[in-house]
Design an enzyme around this catalytic site. Structure first.
Site, PDB file in Angstrom:
ATOM      1  N   ASN A   1       9.775  -5.481   0.570  1.00 12.74           N
ATOM      2  CA  ASN A   1       8.337  -5.594   0.338  1.00 12.74           C
ATOM      3  C   ASN A   1       8.150  -6.082  -1.095  1.00 12.74           C
ATOM      4  O   ASN A   1       8.317  -5.317  -2.032  1.00 12.74           O
ATOM      5  CB  ASN A   1       7.693  -4.206   0.549  1.00 12.74           C
ATOM      6  CG  ASN A   1       6.223  -4.181   0.172  1.00 12.74           C
ATOM      7  OD1 ASN A   1       5.607  -5.212  -0.054  1.00 12.74           O
ATOM      8  ND2 ASN A   1       5.659  -2.976   0.089  1.00 12.74           N
TER       9      ASN A   1
ATOM     10  N   LYS B   1       5.478  -6.985  -2.592  1.00 18.29           N
ATOM     11  CA  LYS B   1       4.177  -6.624  -3.176  1.00 18.29           C
ATOM     12  C   LYS B   1       3.588  -7.861  -3.879  1.00 18.29           C
ATOM     13  O   LYS B   1       3.784  -8.964  -3.394  1.00 18.29           O
ATOM     14  CB  LYS B   1       4.343  -5.421  -4.109  1.00 18.29           C
ATOM     15  CG  LYS B   1       5.077  -4.265  -3.402  1.00 18.29           C
ATOM     16  CD  LYS B   1       5.107  -2.991  -4.161  1.00 18.29           C
ATOM     17  CE  LYS B   1       5.861  -1.937  -3.362  1.00 18.29           C
ATOM     18  NZ  LYS B   1       5.891  -0.645  -4.000  1.00 18.29           N
TER      19      LYS B   1
ATOM     20  N   HIS C   1       0.474   0.868   4.106  1.00 22.47           N
ATOM     21  CA  HIS C   1       1.298   1.202   2.937  1.00 22.47           C
ATOM     22  C   HIS C   1       0.472   2.107   2.023  1.00 22.47           C
ATOM     23  O   HIS C   1      -0.741   1.946   1.896  1.00 22.47           O
ATOM     24  CB  HIS C   1       1.710  -0.086   2.210  1.00 22.47           C
ATOM     25  CG  HIS C   1       2.703   0.162   1.127  1.00 22.47           C
ATOM     26  ND1 HIS C   1       2.340   0.661  -0.104  1.00 22.47           N
ATOM     27  CD2 HIS C   1       4.050   0.034   1.096  1.00 22.47           C
ATOM     28  CE1 HIS C   1       3.430   0.807  -0.857  1.00 22.47           C
ATOM     29  NE2 HIS C   1       4.481   0.444  -0.143  1.00 22.47           N
TER      30      HIS C   1
ATOM     31  N   GLU D   1       0.021   2.151  -1.043  1.00 24.35           N
ATOM     32  CA  GLU D   1      -0.785   1.460  -2.065  1.00 24.35           C
ATOM     33  C   GLU D   1      -2.073   0.919  -1.451  1.00 24.35           C
ATOM     34  O   GLU D   1      -3.112   0.891  -2.103  1.00 24.35           O
ATOM     35  CB  GLU D   1       0.047   0.342  -2.726  1.00 24.35           C
ATOM     36  CG  GLU D   1       1.077   0.942  -3.683  1.00 24.35           C
ATOM     37  CD  GLU D   1       2.341   0.115  -3.871  1.00 24.35           C
ATOM     38  OE1 GLU D   1       2.361  -1.079  -3.535  1.00 24.35           O
ATOM     39  OE2 GLU D   1       3.333   0.694  -4.368  1.00 24.35           O
TER      40      GLU D   1
ATOM     41  N   GLU E   1       7.594   6.933   3.856  1.00 26.06           N
ATOM     42  CA  GLU E   1       7.716   6.678   2.416  1.00 26.06           C
ATOM     43  C   GLU E   1       6.999   7.777   1.628  1.00 26.06           C
ATOM     44  O   GLU E   1       5.767   7.724   1.454  1.00 26.06           O
ATOM     45  CB  GLU E   1       7.072   5.333   2.062  1.00 26.06           C
ATOM     46  CG  GLU E   1       7.674   4.153   2.781  1.00 26.06           C
ATOM     47  CD  GLU E   1       7.364   2.848   2.046  1.00 26.06           C
ATOM     48  OE1 GLU E   1       8.296   2.213   1.592  1.00 26.06           O
ATOM     49  OE2 GLU E   1       6.177   2.518   1.915  1.00 26.06           O
TER      50      GLU E   1
ATOM     51  N   GLY F   1       8.514   3.625  -6.253  1.00 23.12           N
ATOM     52  CA  GLY F   1       8.495   2.995  -7.579  1.00 23.12           C
ATOM     53  C   GLY F   1       8.713   3.962  -8.723  1.00 23.12           C
ATOM     54  O   GLY F   1       8.485   3.623  -9.880  1.00 23.12           O
TER      55      GLY F   1
ATOM     56  N   SER G   1      12.167   4.114  -3.650  1.00 18.78           N
ATOM     57  CA  SER G   1      13.283   3.972  -4.594  1.00 18.78           C
ATOM     58  C   SER G   1      14.646   3.888  -3.911  1.00 18.78           C
ATOM     59  O   SER G   1      15.639   4.376  -4.451  1.00 18.78           O
ATOM     60  CB  SER G   1      13.254   5.102  -5.630  1.00 18.78           C
ATOM     61  OG  SER G   1      12.050   5.053  -6.365  1.00 18.78           O
TER      62      SER G   1
END
Ligand code: PGA
Length: 274
Positions: free
Chosen positions: A16, A18, A105, A107, A177, A183, A223
């Site tokens: 991904n 992003k 996701h 985010e 996730e 991250g 991660s």
């Protein structure tokens, strides 16, 4: 849960990107990946990349030898075509050469206000367009500390998959996730990952029956990197990874692909000899 020993669950390594990489960077990445790239060993892992939307069509449509990469979008609209300024429909993703779309996701949920209901509408749109769906779920640190993480993730799964017709189940992939691991350099331990994947699979089984649930790949994200890939991907219910940071560099990404290939081949061997 009864597993069918003659079946082999797909393993996917999905990058991904992003909001990273221009079109030229994407081409350079694929060129570099293909030189350091394990060619498909046959029955290896599936390799997916979700570039920014601007790069999807140029990358997906570029003529390349030895195609091993499948292309995905990072999200799509909950609407069909029409007056929806700025939106990209699921059909447009397909038109651009995308075969899948990541939906829900964290985010998108936290920064762009996507609710469980909106996520479920997008899942429906994407499946109608003939795409595969990578449905993301995961808990915040506060939810884990309050010990409601399983409940929260199951809610996301249940609502995200509410409208999936039986015939479309084969095009659904789930990505677990934990938000506190995305991250941040923190990862779920293999035990924590396996525990959550098992509980997602149990949630799927409750909704769709055990046989269908057994077929759904459940990816781990947060991660994941070359240092921890092996122990995570070797967990029984971890069927690959959704990878952000480590998917941006051809070396780290191809190292993870190699690990996943090995796991896929071993699983296949186990299943064939079972
Ligand atoms: P990360 O991102 O690998 O950089 O933690 C994963 C994701 O957001 O899908």
């Amino acid at each position: 849960m009864v597993s069918n020993p003659t079946k082999f669950r797909r393993i996917l390594i999905a990058g991904n990107w992003k909001s990273n990489k221009f079109i030229n960077d994407g081409h350079a990445f694929v060129d570099a990946l293909q030189t350091s790239f394990p060619s498909d060993p046959g029955h290896g892992a599936e390799v997916w990349i979700a570039p920014p939307l601007t790069a999807l069509a140029p990358l997906a449509h570029a003529p390349r030898a030895g195609r091993r990469i499948h292309w995905s979008a990072q999200q799509c609209s909950a609407h069909g075509e029409g007056a929806f300024t700025g939106e990209c429909t699921a059909d447009m993703v397909r038109d651009a050469g995308g075969e899948a779309v990541i939906i829900g996701h964290s985010e998108r949920r936290s920064l762009f206000g996507e609710s469980d209901v909106r996520v479920s509408e997008k899942v429906q749109r994407a499946l109608e367009a003939g795409l595969q769906v990578i449905l993301c779920c995961g808990e915040t640190l506060e939810e884990r500390q309050a010990e409601v993480h399983q409940e929260r993730v199951l809610e996301q799964i249940k609502s995200g998959l509410l409208h999936v017709a039986p015939d479309d189940r084969g095009r659904v992939v789930v990505a677990y996730e934990p938000i506190w691991a995305i991250g941040t350099g923190l990862t779920a331990t293999p035990v924590q990952a396996q525990e959550m994947h098992l509980s997602v699979r149990a949630g799927l089984a409750a909704a769709w029956g055990e046989e269908a649930a057994e077929d759904v790949p459940i990816l781990y994200g947060g991660s994941l990197n070359p240092g921890n890939a092996e122990e995570l991907l070797r967990q029984k219910d971890v069927d690959g990874g959704l990878i952000g940071g480590a998917s941006l560099h051809p070396d780290t990404f191809s190292t993870i692909i190699r690990v996943a290939d090995q796991v896929a081949i071993e699983r296949m061997g186990l299943n064939l000899s079972a």
